[in-house]
Write a protein that holds these residues in place. Sequence first.
Motif, PDB file in Angstrom:
ATOM      1  N   LEU A 166       0.819  -1.213   0.000  1.00 10.81           N
ATOM      2  CA  LEU A 166       0.000   0.000   0.000  1.00 10.81           C
ATOM      3  C   LEU A 166       0.858   1.271   0.000  1.00 10.81           C
ATOM      4  N   ARG A 167       2.157   1.080   0.146  1.00  8.22           N
ATOM      5  CA  ARG A 167       3.094   2.202   0.253  1.00  8.22           C
ATOM      6  C   ARG A 167       2.717   3.117   1.419  1.00  8.22           C
ATOM      7  N   ALA A 168       2.326   2.493   2.499  1.00 11.87           N
ATOM      8  CA  ALA A 168       1.949   3.215   3.711  1.00 11.87           C
ATOM      9  C   ALA A 168       3.057   3.063   4.745  1.00 11.87           C
ATOM     10  N   ASP A 169       3.208   4.076   5.553  1.00 13.14           N
ATOM     11  CA  ASP A 169       4.225   4.030   6.605  1.00 13.14           C
ATOM     12  C   ASP A 169       3.829   3.052   7.695  1.00 13.14           C
ATOM     13  N   ALA A 170       4.817   2.366   8.218  1.00 16.06           N
ATOM     14  CA  ALA A 170       4.585   1.470   9.357  1.00 16.06           C
ATOM     15  C   ALA A 170       4.340   2.324  10.601  1.00 16.06           C
ATOM     16  N   PRO A 171       3.531   1.826  11.512  1.00 17.66           N
ATOM     17  CA  PRO A 171       3.262   2.592  12.747  1.00 17.66           C
ATOM     18  C   PRO A 171       4.483   2.611  13.660  1.00 17.66           C
ATOM     19  N   ASP A 172       4.497   3.574  14.565  1.00 23.52           N
ATOM     20  CA  ASP A 172       5.538   3.623  15.595  1.00 23.52           C
ATOM     21  C   ASP A 172       5.280   2.529  16.605  1.00 23.52           C
ATOM     22  N   GLU A 173       6.324   2.099  17.269  1.00 27.76           N
ATOM     23  CA  GLU A 173       6.169   1.039  18.267  1.00 27.76           C
ATOM     24  C   GLU A 173       5.302   1.471  19.442  1.00 27.76           C
ATOM     25  N   ASP A 174       5.154   2.754  19.644  1.00 23.71           N
ATOM     26  CA  ASP A 174       4.335   3.261  20.741  1.00 23.71           C
ATOM     27  C   ASP A 174       2.851   3.273  20.402  1.00 23.71           C
ATOM     28  N   ASP A 175       2.517   3.087  19.122  1.00 20.07           N
ATOM     29  CA  ASP A 175       1.109   3.112  18.716  1.00 20.07           C
ATOM     30  C   ASP A 175       0.394   1.870  19.202  1.00 20.07           C
ATOM     31  N   ASP A 176      -0.701   2.089  19.924  1.00 19.79           N
ATOM     32  CA  ASP A 176      -1.526   0.959  20.353  1.00 19.79           C
ATOM     33  C   ASP A 176      -2.962   1.146  19.887  1.00 19.79           C
ATOM     34  N   GLU A 177      -3.157   2.130  19.041  1.00 21.17           N
ATOM     35  CA  GLU A 177      -4.472   2.413  18.484  1.00 21.17           C
ATOM     36  C   GLU A 177      -4.729   1.534  17.263  1.00 21.17           C
ATOM     37  N   VAL A 178      -5.971   1.108  17.106  1.00 21.73           N
ATOM     38  CA  VAL A 178      -6.364   0.298  15.954  1.00 21.73           C
ATOM     39  C   VAL A 178      -6.880   1.239  14.863  1.00 21.73           C
ATOM     40  N   TRP A 179      -6.290   1.153  13.689  1.00 23.49           N
ATOM     41  CA  TRP A 179      -6.811   1.895  12.550  1.00 23.49           C
ATOM     42  C   TRP A 179      -6.548   1.101  11.280  1.00 23.49           C
ATOM     43  N   PRO A 180      -7.488   1.176  10.344  1.00 24.79           N
ATOM     44  CA  PRO A 180      -7.324   0.435   9.090  1.00 24.79           C
ATOM     45  C   PRO A 180      -6.422   1.190   8.124  1.00 24.79           C
ATOM     46  N   GLU A 181      -5.882   0.457   7.203  1.00 24.86           N
ATOM     47  CA  GLU A 181      -5.074   1.057   6.140  1.00 24.86           C
ATOM     48  C   GLU A 181      -5.467   0.393   4.832  1.00 24.86           C
ATOM     49  N   GLY A 182      -5.659   1.181   3.815  1.00 23.77           N
ATOM     50  CA  GLY A 182      -6.025   0.647   2.509  1.00 23.77           C
ATOM     51  C   GLY A 182      -7.344   1.224   2.034  1.00 23.77           C
ATOM     52  N   ASN A 183      -7.966   0.530   1.109  1.00 20.62           N
ATOM     53  CA  ASN A 183      -9.175   1.010   0.465  1.00 20.62           C
ATOM     54  C   ASN A 183     -10.422   0.594   1.231  1.00 20.62           C
ATOM     55  N   LEU A 184     -11.016   1.520   1.970  1.00 19.00           N
ATOM     56  CA  LEU A 184     -12.223   1.213   2.736  1.00 19.00           C
ATOM     57  C   LEU A 184     -13.445   1.003   1.848  1.00 19.00           C
ATOM     58  N   SER A 185     -13.371   1.405   0.598  1.00 15.13           N
ATOM     59  CA  SER A 185     -14.497   1.190  -0.316  1.00 15.13           C
ATOM     60  C   SER A 185     -14.297  -0.075  -1.156  1.00 15.13           C
ATOM     61  N   ILE A 186     -13.428  -0.959  -0.722  1.00 15.18           N
ATOM     62  CA  ILE A 186     -13.074  -2.186  -1.444  1.00 15.18           C
ATOM     63  C   ILE A 186     -14.293  -3.053  -1.770  1.00 15.18           C
ATOM     64  N   LEU A 187     -15.321  -2.992  -0.937  1.00 13.36           N
ATOM     65  CA  LEU A 187     -16.514  -3.822  -1.139  1.00 13.36           C
ATOM     66  C   LEU A 187     -17.783  -3.010  -1.390  1.00 13.36           C
ATOM     67  N   SER A 188     -17.627  -1.748  -1.652  1.00 15.05           N
ATOM     68  CA  SER A 188     -18.806  -0.885  -1.800  1.00 15.05           C
ATOM     69  C   SER A 188     -19.675  -1.287  -2.991  1.00 15.05           C
ATOM     70  N   ASP A 189     -19.084  -1.824  -4.038  1.00 14.17           N
ATOM     71  CA  ASP A 189     -19.877  -2.206  -5.205  1.00 14.17           C
ATOM     72  C   ASP A 189     -20.678  -3.485  -4.998  1.00 14.17           C
ATOM     73  N   ILE A 190     -20.397  -4.201  -3.909  1.00 14.60           N
ATOM     74  CA  ILE A 190     -21.169  -5.419  -3.636  1.00 14.60           C
ATOM     75  C   ILE A 190     -21.963  -5.309  -2.328  1.00 14.60           C
ATOM     76  N   GLY A 191     -22.245  -4.082  -1.931  1.00 17.04           N
ATOM     77  CA  GLY A 191     -23.194  -3.894  -0.842  1.00 17.04           C
ATOM     78  C   GLY A 191     -22.662  -3.430   0.489  1.00 17.04           C
ATOM     79  N   LEU A 192     -21.369  -3.136   0.606  1.00 21.39           N
ATOM     80  CA  LEU A 192     -20.834  -2.689   1.896  1.00 21.39           C
ATOM     81  C   LEU A 192     -20.142  -1.340   1.728  1.00 21.39           C
ATOM     82  N   PRO A 193     -20.879  -0.260   1.992  1.00 24.19           N
ATOM     83  CA  PRO A 193     -20.291   1.075   1.871  1.00 24.19           C
ATOM     84  C   PRO A 193     -19.123   1.280   2.841  1.00 24.19           C
TER      85      PRO A 193
END
Length: 110
Positions: A42-69
């Motif tokens: 995804l060419r996204a930066d890796a999180p810092d070791e201090d990060d303990d928060e959950v967050w997604p990375e990538g295309n959140l609309s990956i399934l929007s065309d099949i019913g999941l906005p």
Amino acid sequence: MCNVDDEFFVLIRPIPGGVDLLLSDAAAALDYDIAADVLDLLRADAPDEDDDEVWPEGNLSILSDIGLPEGELLVIIEEVDLYPDEQLEMIAQRCGFGEQFAGVLEKLDQ
């Protein structure tokens, strides 16, 4: 759909010229090579070791065309009380293949 150690999941979807990816928890890259590999793709930066928060990375609309906005997928991902297999089951149900998904899981449990 790939559930990794009941910690996070990856959605992989073929598209013309490659694949579309979604990693449910970018912080998983600190502990799992597959998550780090997804971030690399995804060419996204890796999180810092201090990060303990959950967050997604990538295309959140990956399934929007099949019913999941995008917004509904984000709500499922942010439901931290659910295991990834439960999240994937919700995704499958929302996209219209919940019975087939459950059947595959049942066969794997045997």
